[in-house]
Design a protein around this motif. Structure first.
Motif, PDB file in Angstrom:
ATOM      1  N   MET A   1       0.815  -1.215   0.000  1.00 60.65           N
ATOM      2  CA  MET A   1       0.000   0.000   0.000  1.00 60.65           C
ATOM      3  C   MET A   1       0.848   1.264   0.000  1.00 60.65           C
ATOM      4  SD  MET A   1      -3.118  -0.305  -0.518  1.00 60.65           S
ATOM      5  CE  MET A   1      -3.963   1.205  -0.037  1.00 60.65           C
ATOM      6  N   TRP A   2       2.125   1.142   0.467  1.00 59.88           N
ATOM      7  CA  TRP A   2       2.950   2.352   0.561  1.00 59.88           C
ATOM      8  C   TRP A   2       3.116   3.011  -0.798  1.00 59.88           C
ATOM      9  CZ3 TRP A   2       3.424   4.546   4.943  1.00 59.88           C
ATOM     10  CH2 TRP A   2       3.446   3.792   6.121  1.00 59.88           C
ATOM     11  N   ALA A   3       3.343   2.182  -1.789  1.00 59.23           N
ATOM     12  CA  ALA A   3       3.610   2.726  -3.121  1.00 59.23           C
ATOM     13  C   ALA A   3       2.407   3.492  -3.652  1.00 59.23           C
ATOM     14  CB  ALA A   3       3.986   1.609  -4.081  1.00 59.23           C
ATOM     15  N   VAL A   4       1.227   3.045  -3.260  1.00 59.27           N
ATOM     16  CA  VAL A   4       0.001   3.647  -3.777  1.00 59.27           C
ATOM     17  C   VAL A   4      -0.049   5.142  -3.466  1.00 59.27           C
ATOM     18  CG1 VAL A   4      -2.504   3.669  -3.507  1.00 59.27           C
ATOM     19  CG2 VAL A   4      -1.280   1.501  -3.705  1.00 59.27           C
ATOM     20  N   VAL A   5       0.393   5.485  -2.262  1.00 54.49           N
ATOM     21  CA  VAL A   5       0.294   6.872  -1.816  1.00 54.49           C
ATOM     22  C   VAL A   5       1.178   7.776  -2.682  1.00 54.49           C
ATOM     23  CG1 VAL A   5       0.599   8.430   0.136  1.00 54.49           C
ATOM     24  CG2 VAL A   5      -0.237   6.106   0.506  1.00 54.49           C
ATOM     25  N   ASP A   6       2.303   7.247  -3.153  1.00 56.56           N
ATOM     26  CA  ASP A   6       3.214   8.055  -3.953  1.00 56.56           C
ATOM     27  C   ASP A   6       2.691   8.304  -5.358  1.00 56.56           C
ATOM     28  OD1 ASP A   6       5.951   6.375  -2.418  1.00 56.56           O
ATOM     29  OD2 ASP A   6       5.093   8.330  -1.952  1.00 56.56           O
ATOM     30  N   ARG A   7       1.805   7.455  -5.808  1.00 57.09           N
ATOM     31  CA  ARG A   7       1.291   7.642  -7.162  1.00 57.09           C
ATOM     32  C   ARG A   7       0.232   8.733  -7.169  1.00 57.09           C
ATOM     33  NH1 ARG A   7       0.359   1.359  -8.688  1.00 57.09           N
ATOM     34  NH2 ARG A   7       2.545   0.762  -8.579  1.00 57.09           N
ATOM     35  N   PRO A   8       0.297   9.618  -8.134  1.00 52.17           N
ATOM     36  CA  PRO A   8      -0.696  10.698  -8.165  1.00 52.17           C
ATOM     37  C   PRO A   8      -2.110  10.206  -8.447  1.00 52.17           C
ATOM     38  CG  PRO A   8       0.809  10.848 -10.033  1.00 52.17           C
ATOM     39  CD  PRO A   8       1.359   9.780  -9.138  1.00 52.17           C
ATOM     40  N   LEU A   9      -2.219   9.049  -9.075  1.00 50.11           N
ATOM     41  CA  LEU A   9      -3.565   8.601  -9.431  1.00 50.11           C
ATOM     42  C   LEU A   9      -3.649   7.076  -9.420  1.00 50.11           C
ATOM     43  CD1 LEU A   9      -6.402   9.129 -10.506  1.00 50.11           C
ATOM     44  CD2 LEU A   9      -5.446   9.359 -12.788  1.00 50.11           C
ATOM     45  N   VAL A  10      -4.620   6.574  -8.650  1.00 47.73           N
ATOM     46  CA  VAL A  10      -4.874   5.133  -8.613  1.00 47.73           C
ATOM     47  C   VAL A  10      -6.383   4.917  -8.709  1.00 47.73           C
ATOM     48  CG1 VAL A  10      -4.663   3.009  -7.280  1.00 47.73           C
ATOM     49  CG2 VAL A  10      -2.860   4.734  -7.139  1.00 47.73           C
ATOM     50  N   ALA A  11      -6.807   4.111  -9.662  1.00 46.85           N
ATOM     51  CA  ALA A  11      -8.237   3.757  -9.781  1.00 46.85           C
ATOM     52  C   ALA A  11      -8.364   2.240  -9.719  1.00 46.85           C
ATOM     53  CB  ALA A  11      -8.797   4.276 -11.101  1.00 46.85           C
ATOM     54  N   GLU A  12      -9.322   1.775  -8.924  1.00 50.07           N
ATOM     55  CA  GLU A  12      -9.577   0.340  -8.793  1.00 50.07           C
ATOM     56  C   GLU A  12     -11.063   0.083  -8.968  1.00 50.07           C
ATOM     57  OE1 GLU A  12      -5.960  -1.621  -8.217  1.00 50.07           O
ATOM     58  OE2 GLU A  12      -7.951  -2.541  -8.154  1.00 50.07           O
ATOM     59  N   GLY A  13     -11.422  -0.610 -10.010  1.00 45.34           N
ATOM     60  CA  GLY A  13     -12.831  -0.947 -10.208  1.00 45.34           C
ATOM     61  C   GLY A  13     -13.734   0.278 -10.284  1.00 45.34           C
ATOM     62  N   LEU A  14     -13.195   1.359 -10.819  1.00 45.76           N
ATOM     63  CA  LEU A  14     -13.922   2.637 -10.845  1.00 45.76           C
ATOM     64  C   LEU A  14     -15.139   2.566 -11.783  1.00 45.76           C
ATOM     65  CD1 LEU A  14     -13.816   5.632  -9.949  1.00 45.76           C
ATOM     66  CD2 LEU A  14     -12.381   6.062 -11.944  1.00 45.76           C
ATOM     67  N   THR A  15     -16.298   2.968 -11.272  1.00 48.30           N
ATOM     68  CA  THR A  15     -17.504   2.963 -12.108  1.00 48.30           C
ATOM     69  C   THR A  15     -18.232   4.292 -12.005  1.00 48.30           C
ATOM     70  OG1 THR A  15     -18.829   2.047 -10.322  1.00 48.30           O
ATOM     71  CG2 THR A  15     -17.952   0.474 -11.907  1.00 48.30           C
ATOM     72  N   LYS A  16     -18.940   4.600 -13.085  1.00 47.64           N
ATOM     73  CA  LYS A  16     -19.800   5.779 -13.087  1.00 47.64           C
ATOM     74  C   LYS A  16     -21.083   5.443 -13.825  1.00 47.64           C
ATOM     75  CE  LYS A  16     -21.109   9.973 -12.530  1.00 47.64           C
ATOM     76  NZ  LYS A  16     -21.220  10.615 -11.214  1.00 47.64           N
ATOM     77  N   HIS A  17     -22.201   5.592 -13.136  1.00 46.86           N
ATOM     78  CA  HIS A  17     -23.509   5.384 -13.764  1.00 46.86           C
ATOM     79  C   HIS A  17     -24.222   6.722 -13.855  1.00 46.86           C
ATOM     80  CE1 HIS A  17     -23.792   0.921 -12.277  1.00 46.86           C
ATOM     81  NE2 HIS A  17     -22.610   1.215 -12.802  1.00 46.86           N
TER      82      HIS A  17
ATOM     83  N   ALA B   1     -21.485   4.602 -17.784  1.00 47.86           N
ATOM     84  CA  ALA B   1     -20.484   5.341 -18.570  1.00 47.86           C
ATOM     85  C   ALA B   1     -19.090   4.752 -18.375  1.00 47.86           C
ATOM     86  CB  ALA B   1     -20.489   6.815 -18.179  1.00 47.86           C
ATOM     87  N   VAL B   2     -18.794   4.387 -17.133  1.00 46.28           N
ATOM     88  CA  VAL B   2     -17.496   3.779 -16.823  1.00 46.28           C
ATOM     89  C   VAL B   2     -17.789   2.513 -16.032  1.00 46.28           C
ATOM     90  CG1 VAL B   2     -15.298   4.086 -15.641  1.00 46.28           C
ATOM     91  CG2 VAL B   2     -16.367   6.037 -16.776  1.00 46.28           C
ATOM     92  N   ASP B   3     -17.233   1.387 -16.483  1.00 49.01           N
ATOM     93  CA  ASP B   3     -17.680   0.093 -15.974  1.00 49.01           C
ATOM     94  C   ASP B   3     -16.541  -0.679 -15.309  1.00 49.01           C
ATOM     95  OD1 ASP B   3     -19.220  -2.065 -15.431  1.00 49.01           O
ATOM     96  OD2 ASP B   3     -19.531  -2.687 -17.507  1.00 49.01           O
ATOM     97  N   GLY B   4     -16.095  -0.171 -14.154  1.00 53.34           N
ATOM     98  CA  GLY B   4     -15.100  -0.910 -13.380  1.00 53.34           C
ATOM     99  C   GLY B   4     -13.704  -0.901 -13.971  1.00 53.34           C
ATOM    100  N   ILE B   5     -13.145   0.270 -14.152  1.00 50.73           N
ATOM    101  CA  ILE B   5     -11.796   0.336 -14.730  1.00 50.73           C
ATOM    102  C   ILE B   5     -10.745   0.467 -13.618  1.00 50.73           C
ATOM    103  CG2 ILE B   5     -12.588   1.316 -16.912  1.00 50.73           C
ATOM    104  CD1 ILE B   5     -11.501   4.019 -15.986  1.00 50.73           C
ATOM    105  N   SER B   6      -9.578  -0.113 -13.875  1.00 44.29           N
ATOM    106  CA  SER B   6      -8.462  -0.043 -12.926  1.00 44.29           C
ATOM    107  C   SER B   6      -7.214   0.393 -13.671  1.00 44.29           C
ATOM    108  CB  SER B   6      -8.212  -1.419 -12.290  1.00 44.29           C
ATOM    109  OG  SER B   6      -9.375  -1.864 -11.632  1.00 44.29           O
ATOM    110  N   PHE B   7      -6.555   1.399 -13.141  1.00 43.05           N
ATOM    111  CA  PHE B   7      -5.267   1.825 -13.710  1.00 43.05           C
ATOM    112  C   PHE B   7      -4.568   2.714 -12.686  1.00 43.05           C
ATOM    113  CE2 PHE B   7      -6.186   6.294 -14.651  1.00 43.05           C
ATOM    114  CZ  PHE B   7      -7.571   6.304 -14.677  1.00 43.05           C
ATOM    115  N   SER B   8      -3.284   2.901 -12.883  1.00 43.70           N
ATOM    116  CA  SER B   8      -2.589   3.844 -12.006  1.00 43.70           C
ATOM    117  C   SER B   8      -1.541   4.599 -12.807  1.00 43.70           C
ATOM    118  CB  SER B   8      -1.944   3.120 -10.822  1.00 43.70           C
ATOM    119  OG  SER B   8      -0.900   2.308 -11.278  1.00 43.70           O
ATOM    120  N   VAL B   9      -1.251   5.790 -12.323  1.00 44.13           N
ATOM    121  CA  VAL B   9      -0.339   6.686 -13.030  1.00 44.13           C
ATOM    122  C   VAL B   9       0.857   6.972 -12.127  1.00 44.13           C
ATOM    123  CG1 VAL B   9      -0.109   8.966 -14.093  1.00 44.13           C
ATOM    124  CG2 VAL B   9      -2.277   7.729 -14.267  1.00 44.13           C
TER     125      VAL B   9
END
Lengths: 313, 279
Positions: free
Chosen positions: A1-17, A23-31
């Motif tokens: 989990m430590w690394a996650v905090v350093d990343r400016p953007l983390v999405a896990e299973g992100l959805t938008k209805h 519109a967005v159906d469970g996407i995961s990515f990190s920057v």
């Protein structure tokens, strides 16, 4: 989990209805910090909805989203103070001059009024608008308005810049100038998150990218990885007359060589590692296209391979 | 690890904390400054236009129509001249109209897609704060319009007491109590096609039946009773008492009512801004 905090953007299973519509159906990515991350896809793929969630303007329906390690739902103000947002439309204030647009916008970030002018002039210079500070917005060209919008997104020295289709509607010259400026920002350590439906833009700018279609991520990787994984090194575009014989001959040659063909309304695309060799082979086999064109394969071809549809309709 | 080149046009990437404190008040005051800046070139003309219409009203109705009103009727109204009677009322309904007009078209222009407030929402300000700050700004517009007309009234000799200065504040309360619900309505609209109807069916009757020109008790009972729940009537009554120098106990009720309506309006604005902008 430590690394996650350093990343400016983390999405896990992100959805938008939006009601029934997903519109967005469970996407995961990190920057990663300093990375230029591209989100590619056709209109309606869910790119803008994703951007709006990241910019904390739109609450997510489900999943996990962290921006600078913070939750957009509870820490929106703090996140926005560290983000720069370049929306799809320029939405500049036409009742203000270019410089005033930048000065006033700084006040929303709490910059003392006396400091806003110097910063505005610095950004105008950086975006090559140094002589346009006193100009109203309306007479500026499309490329200038876009650059002013980007300058405005930089007033708070953002750690991450979100760009929603930054070069849509710009002529090639304006586009190249913009790419060059964005590249400069990247060199300076700014993380860039950009959506586009232009493959060449993603290839030019992005270190990594995801391809979205219908609200899901259909592929992820660096531009070159995606090309090598989902397409060949080169693509041969062939145009034929109405003679059935040529098309049938092509199909025959391709199936013998194990090459994939995509049939578009006006042309055939053949995926081959050596385009010129293929054309020579076709001619020898009695296939005579009206026109041939060998090009590097691009993300456009990746999209076509992945979804069976052309990206720019 | 390679060193990051100096950022031209940008400061070095800062640590985890933003450079400046972006508090709620800093962000909300930015709305005020922003509006002040974008409208400043038009202030001269809008002030002149804003003053012309109530001034014409005041003298055409006050002096013209007023000459038809005899001393007995004036005594019943509790004033020496009809001009004294309608002056404070015209100021209040003018403030209401300024605020109402700005709450509709001007607000729509700021909010709708392509509107400047869409870009503002990418800054630390929240949607609810933006709504509140915008309504506060509209109160300021009304304050300027009302305040300058107050000077006209003072010059015309219709302000009998220093309490009259407070009328400017009443104008702000009346402006807010109309601006807040209208701005709250506007944020949820996609098109402004209901606006002409709102102007005709809501704002204009409020103007006529506010008690600015004649006592609402003179109207049919139902209309009069309805008039008494409108904030404009409370504002007109309060302003008139202040102008005539005798604020009394009933004015605590008038001002209290206005404060409550404003509070409810600001609450509604925050709710509607969150509902329609955080989507």
């Amino acid at each position: 989990m430590w690394a996650v905090v350093d990343r400016p953007l983390v999405a896990e299973g992100l959805t938008k209805h939006f009601g029934e519509f997903v519109a967005v159906d469970g996407i995961s990515f990190s920057v990663e910090p300093g990375q230029t991350f591209g989100v590619l896809g056709p209109n309606g793929a869910g790119k803008s909805s994703t951007m709006k969630m990241v910019s904390t303007v739109s609450p997510r329906t489900g999943g996990c989203l962290q921006v600078f390690g913070l939750d957009p739902e509870t820490d929106g103000r703090q996140i926005r103070s560290r983000l720069g947002v370049v929306p799809q439309e320029d939405i500049l204030d036409v009742d203000l001059t270019a410089r005033e647009n930048l000065m006033i916008y700084q006040r929303y970030f709490g910059v003392p009024w006396k400091q806003t002018r110097a910063k505005a002039d610095q950004l105008l210079d950086f975006m090559q608008l140094g002589d346009r500070g006193d100009s109203k917005v309306e007479p500026l060209s499309g490329g200038m308005k876009r650059r002013l919008t980007i300058a405005r997104a930089l007033v708070n020295d953002p750690e991450m810049l979100l760009l929603d289709e930054p070069t849509t509607g710009l002529d090639p010259q304006a586009r190249h100038l913009l790419w060059e400026r964005l590249y400069r920002l990247k060199e300076q350590g700014v993380t860039l998150l950009l959506t586009t439906h232009y493959m060449d833009e993603a290839e030019q700018l992005a270190d990594r990218l995801v391809i979205m279609d219908n609200g899901v991520i259909v592929a992820e990787g660096s531009p070159s990885e995606l090309i090598s994984k989902h397409t060949t090194r080169e693509v041969v575009e062939l145009r034929f007359d109405d003679d059935e014989h040529n098309a049938a001959g092509l199909a025959q040659v391709a199936s013998e060589a194990g090459l994939r063909i995509d049939e578009l309304p006006d042309r055939h695309l053949v995926y081959a590692n050596d385009g010129d060799a293929l054309i020579t082979h076709l001619r020898a086999s009695g296939v005579h296209p009206l026109g041939t064109y060998v090009r590097r394969s691009s993300l456009e071809d990746v999209f076509l391979t992945l979804t069976g549809r052309s990206l720019v309709e | 690890m390679t060193a990051t080149p100096a950022r031209e046009g940008l400061a070095q990437p800062t640590a985890q904390t933003p450079q400046f404190r972006t508090t709620r008040w800093a962000a909300m005051s930015a709305v005020f400054l922003h509006q002040l800046h974008r409208t400043r070139r038009a202030w001269g003309s809008s002030l002149a236009a804003g003053l012309a219409s109530p001034t014409l009203f005041l003298f055409a109705i006050g002096a013209g129509l007023g000459s038809q009103i005899d001393d007995v009727e004036l005594a019943a109204l509790g004033v020496d001249s009809y001009l004294d009677y309608i002056g404070p009322g015209v100021l209040i309904v003018t403030a209401m109209q300024v605020a109402a007009t700005e709450s509709l078209w001007a607000t729509m222009g700021m909010l709708r897609w392509g509107g400047v407030y869409q870009a503002v929402l990418a800054t630390p300000i929240t949607s609810a704060e933006l709504g509140v700050a915008h309504v506060i700004w509209l109160g300021f517009r009304a304050l300027v319009a009302g305040g300058s007309f107050l000077l006209v009234l003072a010059v015309a000799g219709t302000i009998a007491s220093w309490f009259g200065v407070l009328i400017a504040l009443v104008a702000v309360l009346v402006a807010w109590s109309h601006a807040a619900p209208l701005v709250a309505l506007t944020v949820g609209l996609k098109q402004e096609n209901v606006y002409p109807m709102i102007s005709r069916v809501v704002i204009f009757p409020l103007f006529l039946f506010s008690g600015a020109f004649f006592p609402v008790e003179d109207m049919p009972r139902a209309v009069g009773a309805f008039a008494k729940i409108t904030p404009s009537w409370h504002g007109v009554e309060l302003a008139r008492h202040l102008a005539l120098g005798g604020p009394g106990r009933v004015d605590i009720i008038h001002s209290g009512y206005l404060v409550v309506v404003c509070a409810a309006g600001f609450f509604l604005v925050q709710r509607q801004f969150r509902k329609h902008l955080d989507v």
